[in-house]
Structure formats: structure tokens, C-alpha cells
Design a protein around this motif. Structure first.
Motif, PDB file in Angstrom:
ATOM      1  N   GLY A  40       6.658   6.052  -3.195  1.00 21.35           N
ATOM      2  CA  GLY A  40       5.349   5.421  -3.050  1.00 21.35           C
ATOM      3  C   GLY A  40       4.685   5.575  -1.707  1.00 21.35           C
ATOM      4  O   GLY A  40       3.691   4.912  -1.433  1.00 21.35           O
ATOM      5  N   ARG A  41       5.223   6.438  -0.838  1.00 16.63           N
ATOM      6  CA  ARG A  41       4.621   6.588   0.487  1.00 16.63           C
ATOM      7  C   ARG A  41       3.540   7.675   0.484  1.00 16.63           C
ATOM      8  O   ARG A  41       2.500   7.532   1.112  1.00 16.63           O
ATOM      9  CB  ARG A  41       5.710   6.931   1.511  1.00 16.63           C
ATOM     10  N   PHE A  42       3.811   8.747  -0.256  1.00 13.29           N
ATOM     11  CA  PHE A  42       2.883   9.879  -0.313  1.00 13.29           C
ATOM     12  C   PHE A  42       2.345  10.036  -1.732  1.00 13.29           C
ATOM     13  O   PHE A  42       3.085   9.876  -2.711  1.00 13.29           O
ATOM     14  CB  PHE A  42       3.596  11.172   0.106  1.00 13.29           C
TER      15      PHE A  42
ATOM     16  N   LEU B 111       0.509  -5.798   4.315  1.00 18.41           N
ATOM     17  CA  LEU B 111       1.947  -6.104   4.349  1.00 18.41           C
ATOM     18  C   LEU B 111       2.773  -4.877   3.963  1.00 18.41           C
ATOM     19  O   LEU B 111       2.681  -4.378   2.838  1.00 18.41           O
ATOM     20  CB  LEU B 111       2.263  -7.279   3.420  1.00 18.41           C
ATOM     21  N   HIS B 112       3.548  -4.408   4.914  1.00 22.94           N
ATOM     22  CA  HIS B 112       4.386  -3.216   4.745  1.00 22.94           C
ATOM     23  C   HIS B 112       5.835  -3.576   5.074  1.00 22.94           C
ATOM     24  O   HIS B 112       6.168  -4.732   5.348  1.00 22.94           O
ATOM     25  CB  HIS B 112       3.945  -2.111   5.712  1.00 22.94           C
ATOM     26  N   CYS B 113       6.693  -2.535   5.107  1.00 20.93           N
ATOM     27  CA  CYS B 113       8.016  -2.667   5.712  1.00 20.93           C
ATOM     28  C   CYS B 113       8.426  -1.297   6.216  1.00 20.93           C
ATOM     29  O   CYS B 113       7.736  -0.305   5.981  1.00 20.93           O
ATOM     30  CB  CYS B 113       9.047  -3.228   4.728  1.00 20.93           C
ATOM     31  N   ASP B 114       9.549  -1.267   6.926  1.00 21.93           N
ATOM     32  CA  ASP B 114      10.064  -0.016   7.481  1.00 21.93           C
ATOM     33  C   ASP B 114      11.321   0.351   6.695  1.00 21.93           C
ATOM     34  O   ASP B 114      11.566  -0.193   5.627  1.00 21.93           O
ATOM     35  CB  ASP B 114      10.333  -0.230   8.981  1.00 21.93           C
TER      36      ASP B 114
ATOM     37  N   LEU C 202       0.862  -1.190   0.000  1.00 21.49           N
ATOM     38  CA  LEU C 202       0.000   0.000   0.000  1.00 21.49           C
ATOM     39  C   LEU C 202       0.899   1.241   0.000  1.00 21.49           C
ATOM     40  O   LEU C 202       0.609   2.226  -0.676  1.00 21.49           O
ATOM     41  CB  LEU C 202      -0.909  -0.017   1.238  1.00 21.49           C
ATOM     42  N   HIS C 203       1.961   1.198   0.787  1.00 19.87           N
ATOM     43  CA  HIS C 203       3.079   2.119   0.558  1.00 19.87           C
ATOM     44  C   HIS C 203       3.889   1.495  -0.577  1.00 19.87           C
ATOM     45  O   HIS C 203       4.515   0.441  -0.405  1.00 19.87           O
ATOM     46  CB  HIS C 203       3.950   2.259   1.818  1.00 19.87           C
ATOM     47  N   ALA C 204       3.840   2.132  -1.721  1.00 14.26           N
ATOM     48  CA  ALA C 204       4.241   1.427  -2.938  1.00 14.26           C
ATOM     49  C   ALA C 204       5.749   1.254  -3.088  1.00 14.26           C
ATOM     50  O   ALA C 204       6.206   0.592  -4.019  1.00 14.26           O
ATOM     51  CB  ALA C 204       3.664   2.160  -4.153  1.00 14.26           C
ATOM     52  N   ASP C 205       6.525   1.833  -2.162  1.00 22.92           N
ATOM     53  CA  ASP C 205       7.979   1.606  -2.199  1.00 22.92           C
ATOM     54  C   ASP C 205       8.397   0.594  -1.123  1.00 22.92           C
ATOM     55  O   ASP C 205       9.538   0.587  -0.688  1.00 22.92           O
ATOM     56  CB  ASP C 205       8.734   2.928  -2.035  1.00 22.92           C
ATOM     57  N   GLU C 206       7.461  -0.264  -0.708  1.00 22.20           N
ATOM     58  CA  GLU C 206       7.741  -1.286   0.303  1.00 22.20           C
ATOM     59  C   GLU C 206       7.439  -2.646  -0.314  1.00 22.20           C
ATOM     60  O   GLU C 206       6.287  -3.059  -0.404  1.00 22.20           O
ATOM     61  CB  GLU C 206       6.870  -1.023   1.543  1.00 22.20           C
ATOM     62  N   TRP C 207       8.470  -3.348  -0.748  1.00 25.49           N
ATOM     63  CA  TRP C 207       8.282  -4.513  -1.613  1.00 25.49           C
ATOM     64  C   TRP C 207       8.468  -5.891  -0.978  1.00 25.49           C
ATOM     65  O   TRP C 207       8.202  -6.902  -1.653  1.00 25.49           O
ATOM     66  CB  TRP C 207       9.205  -4.368  -2.844  1.00 25.49           C
TER      67      TRP C 207
HETATM   68 ZN   LIG Z   1       4.243   1.144   5.050  1.00 29.21          ZN
END
Ligand SMILES: [Zn+2]
Length: 383
Positions: A93-95, A171-174, A41-46
Motif C-alpha cells: 500500500g505504499r506505492f 496518521l502513518h507509521c514506519d 494514506l500509505h495503505a499498509d500502515e494500520w
Molecule cells: Zn506512511
């Protein structure tokens, strides 16, 4: 291949462009438990995309063996809008760059007031009837959300697939991080079960819709309606377990990690009766859950170059020197360093990717268990 594929178009945003969501389905529509997975959903978290890739293979095999008892929906990529935001060869991809900007995982609509009005005179003491009434109301409320802009159409499409689920995995990441989970405090038991299956060292529980992330949009209406109508948990349990799973850091994308995470989530699905089979004994917990205001998201007191003195995964004590910020404009090197000390004891489980920071930048996160005065009443999530 036994998955069913569906395509949901999003409105064209400029002449000659089009985007769509891809939806994979396993099991029987309407069967319970219903599980929803979405990635990036944050598109830079793969990392979640890789885990979904591996999990989808396991689900194909389970379907072929006739083992899927419930219904499983997966979006292998949840945010084609963010994925397309390539600026100078990097996906930002976050904002959101269009439709007024904003974080893709904040300010999701609070469905509680409209759902409360829809069910106010209908709920009683019959648990199964109540679950059906609530799920129907949630879908009805989502069906009335606006859909004119790409932002609204995108949100409505995701919620329309997910909002009546028993389990929602976002499903995200930091930045650079260890595995960690967020969920609602009412789901502490299920959250810890998932944490055990996935080997998670940090679990964070919250109690409300602070910041409006996707997971809370799902958990919150159940709790709000129950409290507003004075029902007990037997009559109206918090029947949507929704969690944000942070699959380590942005660069932790590999077949090894993806297949490990997929196998662990698959075992949880067996344990929860979504897939038939033997889940084995539950692995031991690696942590106790932390309230969100016990998580120290420590910030840079000034601009500067970070010289870390502690590493990701270190156990920290209050007062430890975490890092020094170097003022690269200061010619007197004896004055160039500003120390950053720990205000919380616990695990240093996330650090910023950047090593040159602005004042106020969150440098890292420490998972503690004692609530922190400087975290109370504050925005409990990073921006
Ligand atoms: Zn995220």
C-alpha cells in the motif's frame, strides 16, 4: 451514535469494480476550529486506523454531551485504492500499482502558485478577512484540479475535505519505530504541544515542500503567500497546522496503543478549543525538535544479512557499531562481515523490517540535532 456518515464514490477503474471513501463528521459544518484526520494514506500502515477507531468513540460521546465546539472530519481509511492492492496475500500500500505508479504520499500538487494569483490583490491587514479569503481560494483551487483518473479523483476528494482546515492529522507509521512527528518549522510551538500530549520522543521540522507529502501541501501555501506578498504573521498566520504522525511501526496495532493515542489526541483537541473541557497540565517534552537534515537515515553499504548490534530505542553516539552486514556468499567468515558505524548521535528511532537488504536500503534512522553534511540537499524523506 451521533457521527454523520458520508460516502464519496471514486471512478470505476475496470468493469464491475467500484471504490469509495467513507467520511465521518462531528460538530457543526463551518464551525472553527476545523480538524481533519485521515489514516493509512500509505495503505499498509494500520496503527492510525486503530487510533481513529478509538478516537471516533470518544468523539461520539463528546458530541452526545454537546462538547464539540468546532468541526471534525475523519476518514477512517484514506486510501481504498492502496488497501485493495493485495499481492500474494500482502497489502502493498505504499506505492500505486496503476495510474503511473508512485508513492501515495509524494508529489501532491503545490497549490501555492494558483492560490497566490487568486489572493494577490485581495489580502490586507485584517486577519480574519485574510483567513476567509485564503480558505476560499484554497477550496477554489482544489475544485479546479483534474479528476479524470482514479489517482486524481482520489487526491481531489481528500484535499476538498481537508484543505481549509485549522488542523490536519495524517496518521502513518514506519517499519519498526517509536512515535515521531513531521511538520512545518513555522508550527514548532503547536507541534511540540502535540508531542507533549502524545509522549513523542522525536519531532522533525522542515521548511518547504520537499517531496510533496500531504502535510506540506496544506502548510506551504500559507507561508508562500505571506512571503511573496510581504505580509506579516499577524495579518496572515500559518493558519493550517498540518502534521504527519508516525504511530510507531507497522505491527504496533492494538487496542492498548490505539486507545492511548486516541486519548492523547483527544486531549490535544480540548487544549486547542475544538472540544470543550479541561485538558490538564501539558506533559513535559521528551525531546527538542530536529531539523530534517539532522536525521541520519543510514543506508546499507552493500547487500547482506543484518546483524543488529544496537536496538530500537537505544541512544547512539557517533562511531558506535550499529550493525554488521553479513555477506552470505563469502566462505572465509573472517571477511564476511561489513561494519556499519553511526555518523550521528541521537536516538535510534526506526529500523527496517527486513533483515536482508540491498545496497542503498535505508537500514534505520537516528534523530540528532546537528545538521549532517551528507544529508544536505538530499531528498529529505525516505522513498
Ligand atoms: Zn506512511
Amino acid at each position: 451514535m451521533s457521527r454523520k456518515t458520508e460516502t464519496i464514490p471514486l471512478p470505476a477503474t475496470s468493469p464491475g469494480t467500484s471504490r469509495h471513501l467513507t467520511v465521518w463528521r462531528w460538530g457543526t459544518p463551518g464551525a472553527r476550529p476545523k480538524v481533519y484526520f485521515q489514516s493509512a494514506l500509505h495503505a499498509d500502515e494500520w496503527p492510525g486506523i486503530m487510533a481513529s477507531h478509538h478516537l471516533s468513540a470518544l468523539l461520539d460521546k463528546a458530541e452526545a454531551r454537546g462538547e464539540i465546539q468546532g468541526e471534525i472530519i475523519m476518514l477512517p481509511y484514506a486510501n481504498p485504492v492502496g488497501l485493495s492492492q493485495s499481492v500474494n496475500d500482502r497489502v502493498l500500500g505504499r506505492f500505486r500499482l496503476a495510474d503511473g505508479g508512485g508513492n501515495f504520499n509524494r508529489d501532491w500538487p503545490d497549490l501555492s502558485p494558483a492560490v497566490l494569483e487568486a489572493v494577490r490583490d485581495k489580502l490586507g491587514n485584517n486577519r480574519d478577512e485574510n483567513l476567509n479569503i485564503m480558505r476560499k481560494a484554497l477550496l477554489e483551487v482544489v475544485s479546479k484540479l483534474p479528476e479524470e483518473s482514479e489517482k486524481d479523483a482520489h487526491r481531489k476528494a481528500l484535499l476538498g475535505l481537508s484543505v481549509d482546515s485549522d488542523y490536519v492529522f495524517d496518521l502513518h507509521c514506519d517499519w519498526e519505530a517509536m512515535l515521531h512527528l513531521y511538520s512545518h518549522a513555522e508550527h514548532e510551538d503547536i507541534t511540540m504541544e502535540l508531542a507533549c500530549d502524545m509522549g513523542v520522543p522525536v519531532v522533525m521540522l522542515d521548511t518547504g515542500l520537499v517531496g510533496g507529502p500531504f502535510d506540506e501541501t496544506h502548510a506551504n501555501p500559507w507561508v508562500t503567500v505571506r512571503k511573496e506578498l510581504g505580509l506579516n504573521k499577524d495579518a496572515l498566520p500559518p493558519a493550517c497546522f498540518s502534521t504527519t504522525v508516525e504511530l510507531r511501526g507497522q505491527c504496533d496495532v492494538s487496542d492498548e496503543l490505539g486507545s492511548l493515542d486516541a486519548a492523547n489526541m483527544y486531549r490535544f483537541l480540548i487544549r486547542r478549543g475544538v472540544i470543550s473541557g479541561d485538558a490538564d497540565d501539558l506533559p513535559k517534552a521528551l525531546c527538542k525538535p530536529s531539523p530534517l537534515d539532522a536525521i541520519d537515515m543510514f543506508t546499507a553499504p552493500r547487500e547482506g544479512l543484518i546483524a543488529w548490534k544496537k536496538q530500537l530505542g537505544d541512544i547512539i553516539e557517533v562511531g558506535d557499531l550499529l550493525a554488521e552486514l553479513i555477506d552470505i556468499t563469502e566462505p572465509d567468515l573472517s571477511k564476511a562481515r561489513t561494519p556499519v558505524y553511526a555518523q550521528q548521535s541521537g536516538l535510534l528511532f526506526a529500523v527496517h523490517t527486513d533483515r536482508l537488504v540491498r545496497p542503498g536500503t535505508i537500514m534505520g534512522k537516528i534523530s540528532g540535532h546537528e545538521p549532517l553534511a551528507h544529508r544536505q540537499g538530499a531528498q529529505l524523506l525516505s522513498n
